[in-house]
Write a protein that holds these residues in place. Structure first.
Motif, mmCIF file in Angstrom:
data_model
loop_
_atom_site.group_PDB
_atom_site.id
_atom_site.type_symbol
_atom_site.label_atom_id
_atom_site.label_comp_id
_atom_site.label_asym_id
_atom_site.label_seq_id
_atom_site.Cartn_x
_atom_site.Cartn_y
_atom_site.Cartn_z
ATOM 1 N N HIS A 1 0.847 -1.189 0.000
ATOM 2 C CA HIS A 1 0.000 0.000 0.000
ATOM 3 C C HIS A 1 0.886 1.244 0.000
ATOM 4 O O HIS A 1 1.473 1.603 1.024
ATOM 5 C CB HIS A 1 -0.917 0.017 1.219
ATOM 6 N N GLY A 2 0.992 1.870 -1.165
ATOM 7 C CA GLY A 2 1.794 3.085 -1.264
ATOM 8 C C GLY A 2 0.994 4.325 -0.907
ATOM 9 O O GLY A 2 -0.235 4.293 -0.784
ATOM 10 N N ARG A 3 1.700 5.432 -0.713
ATOM 11 C CA ARG A 3 1.042 6.705 -0.440
ATOM 12 C C ARG A 3 0.633 7.369 -1.749
ATOM 13 O O ARG A 3 1.231 7.109 -2.808
ATOM 14 C CB ARG A 3 1.993 7.634 0.324
ATOM 15 N N PRO A 4 -0.396 8.209 -1.709
ATOM 16 C CA PRO A 4 -0.778 8.923 -2.935
ATOM 17 C C PRO A 4 0.341 9.861 -3.389
ATOM 18 O O PRO A 4 1.131 10.342 -2.564
ATOM 19 C CB PRO A 4 -2.032 9.702 -2.510
ATOM 20 N N GLU A 5 0.390 10.107 -4.672
ATOM 21 C CA GLU A 5 1.417 11.011 -5.195
ATOM 22 C C GLU A 5 1.246 12.406 -4.629
ATOM 23 O O GLU A 5 2.224 13.095 -4.320
ATOM 24 C CB GLU A 5 1.334 11.046 -6.727
ATOM 25 N N ARG A 6 -0.017 12.818 -4.488
ATOM 26 C CA ARG A 6 -0.288 14.128 -3.880
ATOM 27 C C ARG A 6 -1.622 14.068 -3.160
ATOM 28 O O ARG A 6 -2.600 13.536 -3.678
ATOM 29 C CB ARG A 6 -0.321 15.230 -4.943
ATOM 30 N N LEU A 7 -1.636 14.590 -1.948
ATOM 31 C CA LEU A 7 -2.867 14.621 -1.161
ATOM 32 C C LEU A 7 -2.799 15.779 -0.182
ATOM 33 O O LEU A 7 -1.748 16.018 0.433
ATOM 34 C CB LEU A 7 -3.058 13.310 -0.393
ATOM 35 N N ILE A 8 -3.907 16.494 -0.053
ATOM 36 C CA ILE A 8 -4.010 17.587 0.926
ATOM 37 C C ILE A 8 -5.235 17.308 1.791
ATOM 38 O O ILE A 8 -6.350 17.160 1.280
ATOM 39 C CB ILE A 8 -4.177 18.955 0.233
ATOM 40 N N VAL A 9 -5.029 17.203 3.087
ATOM 41 C CA VAL A 9 -6.115 16.992 4.035
ATOM 42 C C VAL A 9 -6.320 18.281 4.816
ATOM 43 O O VAL A 9 -5.396 18.762 5.487
ATOM 44 C CB VAL A 9 -5.821 15.831 5.002
ATOM 45 N N VAL A 10 -7.518 18.844 4.711
ATOM 46 C CA VAL A 10 -7.888 20.025 5.498
ATOM 47 C C VAL A 10 -8.738 19.539 6.659
ATOM 48 O O VAL A 10 -9.748 18.853 6.456
ATOM 49 C CB VAL A 10 -8.667 21.045 4.651
ATOM 50 N N ALA A 11 -8.345 19.872 7.882
ATOM 51 C CA ALA A 11 -9.035 19.355 9.063
ATOM 52 C C ALA A 11 -9.117 20.420 10.139
ATOM 53 O O ALA A 11 -8.431 21.455 10.083
ATOM 54 C CB ALA A 11 -8.317 18.117 9.604
ATOM 55 N N THR A 12 -9.962 20.151 11.120
ATOM 56 C CA THR A 12 -10.028 20.998 12.313
ATOM 57 C C THR A 12 -9.256 20.324 13.442
ATOM 58 O O THR A 12 -8.464 19.414 13.194
ATOM 59 C CB THR A 12 -11.490 21.246 12.724
ATOM 60 N N GLN A 13 -9.519 20.714 14.692
ATOM 61 C CA GLN A 13 -8.753 20.209 15.831
ATOM 62 C C GLN A 13 -8.879 18.702 16.028
ATOM 63 O O GLN A 13 -8.111 18.122 16.813
ATOM 64 C CB GLN A 13 -9.190 20.909 17.120
ATOM 65 N N LEU A 14 -9.809 18.056 15.354
ATOM 66 C CA LEU A 14 -9.932 16.608 15.526
ATOM 67 C C LEU A 14 -8.646 15.899 15.101
ATOM 68 O O LEU A 14 -8.408 14.748 15.474
ATOM 69 C CB LEU A 14 -11.136 16.054 14.772
ATOM 70 N N ALA A 15 -7.791 16.589 14.343
ATOM 71 C CA ALA A 15 -6.521 16.001 13.938
ATOM 72 C C ALA A 15 -5.487 16.032 15.062
ATOM 73 O O ALA A 15 -4.385 15.519 14.905
ATOM 74 C CB ALA A 15 -5.960 16.741 12.719
ATOM 75 N N GLU A 16 -5.846 16.622 16.225
ATOM 76 C CA GLU A 16 -4.900 16.692 17.344
ATOM 77 C C GLU A 16 -4.840 15.396 18.138
ATOM 78 O O GLU A 16 -3.824 15.087 18.752
ATOM 79 C CB GLU A 16 -5.314 17.814 18.313
ATOM 80 N N GLN A 17 -5.926 14.648 18.168
ATOM 81 C CA GLN A 17 -6.031 13.542 19.115
ATOM 82 C C GLN A 17 -6.293 12.224 18.394
ATOM 83 O O GLN A 17 -7.199 12.132 17.567
ATOM 84 C CB GLN A 17 -7.161 13.812 20.111
ATOM 85 N N SER A 18 -5.483 11.220 18.726
ATOM 86 C CA SER A 18 -5.693 9.852 18.231
ATOM 87 C C SER A 18 -5.928 9.825 16.722
ATOM 88 O O SER A 18 -6.840 9.167 16.238
ATOM 89 C CB SER A 18 -6.872 9.210 18.974
ATOM 90 N N PHE A 19 -5.093 10.561 15.993
ATOM 91 C CA PHE A 19 -5.224 10.655 14.536
ATOM 92 C C PHE A 19 -3.872 10.252 13.955
ATOM 93 O O PHE A 19 -2.987 11.084 13.770
ATOM 94 C CB PHE A 19 -5.611 12.081 14.151
ATOM 95 N N ASP A 20 -3.711 8.975 13.681
ATOM 96 C CA ASP A 20 -2.414 8.409 13.323
ATOM 97 C C ASP A 20 -2.148 8.550 11.836
ATOM 98 O O ASP A 20 -2.207 7.578 11.071
ATOM 99 C CB ASP A 20 -2.358 6.942 13.755
ATOM 100 N N VAL A 21 -1.849 9.773 11.411
ATOM 101 C CA VAL A 21 -1.499 10.017 10.015
ATOM 102 C C VAL A 21 -0.104 10.634 9.951
ATOM 103 O O VAL A 21 0.392 11.199 10.925
ATOM 104 C CB VAL A 21 -2.510 10.959 9.325
ATOM 105 N N ASP A 22 0.511 10.514 8.804
ATOM 106 C CA ASP A 22 1.860 11.026 8.578
ATOM 107 C C ASP A 22 1.804 12.023 7.430
ATOM 108 O O ASP A 22 1.484 11.664 6.296
ATOM 109 C CB ASP A 22 2.797 9.856 8.242
ATOM 110 N N ALA A 23 2.106 13.290 7.729
ATOM 111 C CA ALA A 23 2.110 14.338 6.709
ATOM 112 C C ALA A 23 3.548 14.711 6.365
ATOM 113 O O ALA A 23 4.419 14.768 7.243
ATOM 114 C CB ALA A 23 1.349 15.563 7.203
ATOM 115 N N ASP A 24 3.795 14.986 5.090
ATOM 116 C CA ASP A 24 5.109 15.486 4.673
ATOM 117 C C ASP A 24 5.267 16.956 5.035
ATOM 118 O O ASP A 24 6.378 17.431 5.274
ATOM 119 C CB ASP A 24 5.268 15.340 3.153
#
Length: 961
Positions: free
Chosen positions: A664-687
């Motif tokens: 499972h590779g990462r997308p070539e390009r992706l932009i995630v716009v989020a609110t504070q819900l990305a502060e807690q228990s959100f296991d993602v890796d951003a470049d």
């Protein structure tokens, strides 16, 4: 039957006790239940609770209380069974016509005109009668002082001694004649002999050897209520009117049958102290250095205490807490775990993790985990476990509800036991109103603990559920000053009760860490204020701070630090300056364009970016701007997506940006716009991370999503971790302008001090932030009192600090109105007057807001209406008037969305369930928001529109609210 149980009483006493009723025919399966019978039933239930449920540590303490090993069980049964003594009074016996006639015929009479219509609850009457009888039995005053509140409070509220008196001092309500006094004494002595106390003066033999702590008294008060409620179940305790059949052996048989049919059980029982290989057995790998540090400190603690674990995001704090909980439970006799999370959204995945862990701890333990929050019915895993049972009680977690009691405190609860061959969830009884924490294992929001620190009805049930468990609270840094008042109060009681507590956080300001430790230790000393406490600062990161009461009663401390399993990231901090004209005149257009330009440059060779905005409206605006530039490469996540969309998008983002998986590779390009819900228990890796300014600890939480995982291939231009801060205008003329919405949420003071750290990191090239090793220092500086801001900001900072302190003080005062212990009463020795001045009749909405700062917000279920037809947001058609067939339930509840706080009043006034929902067990209390064919609706002065891409869009008023 023990024939000499009547010893010392005249013959007519048998007739009186053969008439005094405890449950009317209407409440005891068609035949009245004698008062002695109900008291023995309750005592017998207490014995089963002791044998099959009570934590080992509680049995140890009760044995000590009763004067020796083996004595605690009998005392416990007596304390539970004596609760209804107050029913042996004219004021109660008049409540049922048939019962009254039988009592009068037996020879116990009263002035009907003096008693009729009087209101004096039997819990207060029982405490008053018991006080007199215990004094006559020569009990010491300090022993009488803690026992009578257990009787007076068995319907949920603990009165003062002065509140026990009958109205207008009318002694006729209690029974002032000699026959009544003889009947009351005989009832107590016969009951006492049946429970197992013998001798000429059985009541004197009951007197405990010690006075328990106030926390233990509250725990016992909860178990009195538990035993009473079980023994009041008319299906298993039908009425008995033949006194010759009222014996303890008979009651024990009834209690054992009821317990089995209700499928009640305790937790893991007696655990063996875990060995070195236990961690690997549980989790499939050995402990990391920080996890070994946690276990080492747990082993070195000299008693049950408080442990604060501070470690970077992704370090494995949760597994360390699980392992520490097993160790603490084995050493200190705890029989279960409560794990509190900051939000419902974080509690749901933790529920799954806890069940997985317990599956390896013991056979069937995973089926004893309760999920405790207001929307658990929307959790698919929880619902699947209840598929064959049918959860009892929609209002299960509302301690202010008076449903189930009449004005005399008589219960009319009913409990539907599960007839399935194998139950895969905690016993149905535990899922009833106010009982969730009594489940052997529980996962919920931190509110469950905070409610246990409020002066609310039946708070003793919550305390009974917590004492005897290991308590784990995750992300405690999320508690603001208002919530912290309840958290500190809860820790005080847990400290006094000797409950092992594990607090988890990425990092804590030194002052907050000190307050948490001081509150727990003050509980161990039963002190209003903790003694002067010199708490060493951790010298490294991750760190563990432990505190407990030593053998000599003095506080002991242990502070250790270790190394993270990952090396530091050198994070570059940049500022994307926004031209904010004034603090509350925020134009999103220019800011969105600047973000789009930044991303066009940084993502020219591809890459994955996370953009965090502080409000839903700002996230929606940014998403629209970025979608025009980047098309389908943009995703939007926020709290005003309905539950179905939010779950689907969250899962998609976690799948795309989560831990690397083979194939499972990462997308070539992706932009995630989020609110504070990305502060807690959100296991993602951003470049790349672009984020609005937030207080430093929350900003660092967001940075924890940056270059989070090893082994990720990144575009060359994004090989270095960079955070770009927005929502801030640094200019030459004095203090910066800060986004007005951010100030509304977080306050200006901490944002100014955080902005100073941003300026320092970006000025003249600045220095990178070394994450995680620099995290404690950054947090300590911002939350400390030392100089941080530039000279030109000093006056602005001083004014902001003054406003902040005034706000803090105001919220502390507001919280004090509901905190369990009133100011100046932490040193009290009994429960006398615990509920004095309590607000016991708040609405459900007020209850929800009680332990949380900020304005209340309402959840609604979106449905689309076309002419006379209703459709779920998935498009599936509902029945007439919105009727929901079983197979459509998920479609309907997936339309749940939380409204902005400014719409709460309008929603509660204008909305209700659809007509077809009123008899539905899970939808009958839901607020339906009907959208037209365009997805639009009007609510009060606001226009609402649900867009499948943007979520709920609100126009009218300030959007950032």
């Amino acid at each position: 039957m023990v024939e000499d149980r009547w010893r010392g009483h005249p013959p007519e006493v048998r007739g009186w006790l053969g008439a005094l009723w405890g449950k009317s025919a209407g409440r005891a399966g068609g035949t009245a239940n004698l008062l002695l019978s109900h008291m023995l039933d309750t005592a017998a239930v207490a014995e089963v609770i002791w044998d099959r449920y009570l934590p080992q540590v509680t049995r140890w303490r009760l044995d000590a209380l009763a004067g020796g090993v083996g004595n605690g069980r009998r005392l416990f049964a007596w304390l539970c069974g004596i609760h209804d003594l107050g029913k042996a009074t004219p004021v109660f016996q008049q409540l049922d016509a048939a019962g009254e006639a039988a009592v009068r015929e037996a020879g116990l009479t009263w002035d009907k005109y003096a008693v009729k219509g009087a209101s004096w609850r039997h819990d207060k009457a029982g405490a008053r009668v018991l006080r007199l009888l215990l004094a006559e039995a020569k009990w010491r005053e300090e022993q009488v002082g803690w026992v009578w509140p257990l009787v007076a409070g068995h319907h949920g509220l603990l009165p003062t001694l002065g509140q026990l008196s009958p109205p207008k001092k009318n002694e006729k309500l209690q029974g002032h004649s000699q026959p009544w006094k003889l009947a009351q004494l005989a009832l107590v002595e016969v009951f006492t002999r049946e429970v197992g106390y013998d001798g000429e003066l059985p009541l004197a033999a009951v007197e405990p050897a010690l006075v328990p702590s106030r926390a233990m008294q509250l725990q016992l008060s909860g178990f009195v209520v538990m035993a009473d409620w079980i023994a009041s179940d008319e299906r298993h305790f039908t009425g008995v009117t033949d006194l010759s059949k009222v014996t303890m052996p008979q009651a024990r048989q009834r209690a054992a049958t009821a317990w089995s049919k209700l499928e009640l059980r305790g937790g893991w029982g007696t655990l063996t102290v875990p060995g070195p290989e236990t961690f690997r057995d549980r989790f499939g790998h050995g402990p990391r250095p920080s996890q070994e540090l946690v276990l080492d400190v747990a082993r070195r603690m000299g008693g049950p205490g408080l442990m604060i674990v501070e470690a970077p995001m992704g370090e494995g704090k949760t597994k360390a807490a699980f392992a520490a909980a097993e160790l603490m439970a084995a050493r200190h006799g705890a029989d279960g775990v409560f794990l509190g999370m900051p939000t419902q959204a974080t509690a749901d995945p933790m529920f799954t993790q806890v069940r997985s862990w317990l599956r390896d701890v013991g056979d069937g333990l995973e089926d004893q985990v309760a999920l405790l929050h207001g929307k658990r019915m929307f959790n698919k895993e929880w619902r699947a476990l209840l598929e064959d049972a049918g959860e009892w009680g929609q209002g299960a977690d509302d301690p202010f509800s008076s449903v189930g009691e009449d004005e005399y405190g008589m219960s009319n609860d009913s409990f539907d036991d599960c007839e399935a061959a194998e139950r895969r969830a905690p016993a149905e009884w535990f899922l009833g109103r106010r009982r969730g924490l009594l489940s052997p294992f529980a996962v919920g929001t931190i509110d469950q603990l905070l409610y246990a620190a409020t002066r609310t009805k039946h708070v003793m049930l919550r305390m009974a559920g917590l004492v005897g468990k290991v308590v784990i609270l995750d992300e405690v840094h999320a508690a603001d000053v208002y919530m912290s008042q309840f958290l500190l109060e809860g820790l005080w009681w847990l400290g006094q009760a000797g409950v092992p507590v594990v607090l988890l956080s990425a990092t804590l300001p030194p002052e907050q860490r000190h307050r948490l430790v001081a509150a727990y230790l003050a509980g161990t000393q039963s002190a209003e204020e903790p003694a002067a406490l010199e708490l060493p600062e951790p010298q490294g990161y991750p760190s563990v701070t432990a505190a407990w009461s030593g053998r000599d009663g003095r506080p002991e401390l242990l502070v250790e630090s270790g190394e993270s399993w990952r090396g530091d990231l050198a994070v570059r901090v940049e500022l994307l300056n926004e031209a904010l004209v004034a603090a509350r005149n925020d134009d999103p257009g220019t800011a969105d364009a600047a973000v789009a330009d930044c991303l066009k440059d940084r993502l020219a060779d591809g890459g994955c970016a996370l953009v965090i905005r502080n409000t839903v409206a700002r996230a929606q605006s940014t998403f629209e701007a970025l979608r025009k530039e980047f098309g389908s490469d943009v995703r939007l996540l926020h709290g005003r997506l309905h539950a179905g969309h939010r779950a689907d998008r969250t899962q998609e983002v976690l799948s795309l940006l989560g831990p690397p998986r083979e194939g499972h590779g990462r997308p070539e390009r992706l932009i995630v716009v989020a609110t504070q819900l990305a502060e807690q228990s959100f296991d993602v890796d951003a470049d790349l991370l672009i984020t609005d300014l937030a207080p430093i600890d929350l900003l660092l939480q967001r940075i924890g999503r940056l270059h989070r995982h090893d082994g990720v291939k990144r575009p060359h231009r994004l090989a270095r971790p960079v955070v770009v801060v927005t929502g801030l205008d640094l200019h030459a003329d004095g203090a910066p302008h800060i986004l007005g919405a951010s100030e509304t949420i977080y306050g200006r003071y901490l944002l100014l001090r955080t902005a100073a750290e941003i300026e320092r990191a970006t000025k003249d090239g600045g220095d990178d932030w070394s994450i995680p090793s620099q995290v404690p220092d950054l947090v300590a500086r911002v939350y400390g009192t030392g100089p941080v801001v530039p000279q030109a900001w000093i006056e602005t900072e001083a004014k902001a600090r003054q406003d902040w302190e005034e706000r803090q003080a105001k919220r502390q005062v507001e919280a004090a109105e509901y905190v369990l212990t009133r100011a100046g009463e932490h040193g009290k020795e009994t429960l006398d007057g615990l509920h004095y001045g309590a607000h016991s009749k708040l609405s459900e909405g007020q209850f929800e807001a009680l332990v949380r700062d900020g304005d209340r917000s309402a959840e609604v279920v979106l449905v689309r209406r076309t002419e006379d037809e209703f459709h779920a947001m998935t498009g599936r058609k509902l029945g007439p008037n919105g009727t929901v067939a079983a197979e459509l339930l998920d479609d309907v509840i997936s339309g749940t969305v939380r409204l902005p706080a400014k719409l709460t009043a309008a929603a509660e006034q204008a909305l209700g369930p659809l007509a077809g929902w009123r008899d539905h067990p899970w939808l009958r209390y839901s607020l339906a928001l009907e959208l037209d064919e365009h997805g639009e609706a009007t609510l009060g002065d606001f226009q609402l529109c649900y867009d499948d891409d943007l979520g709920l869009v609100v126009s009218g008023g300030r959007q950032y609210r």
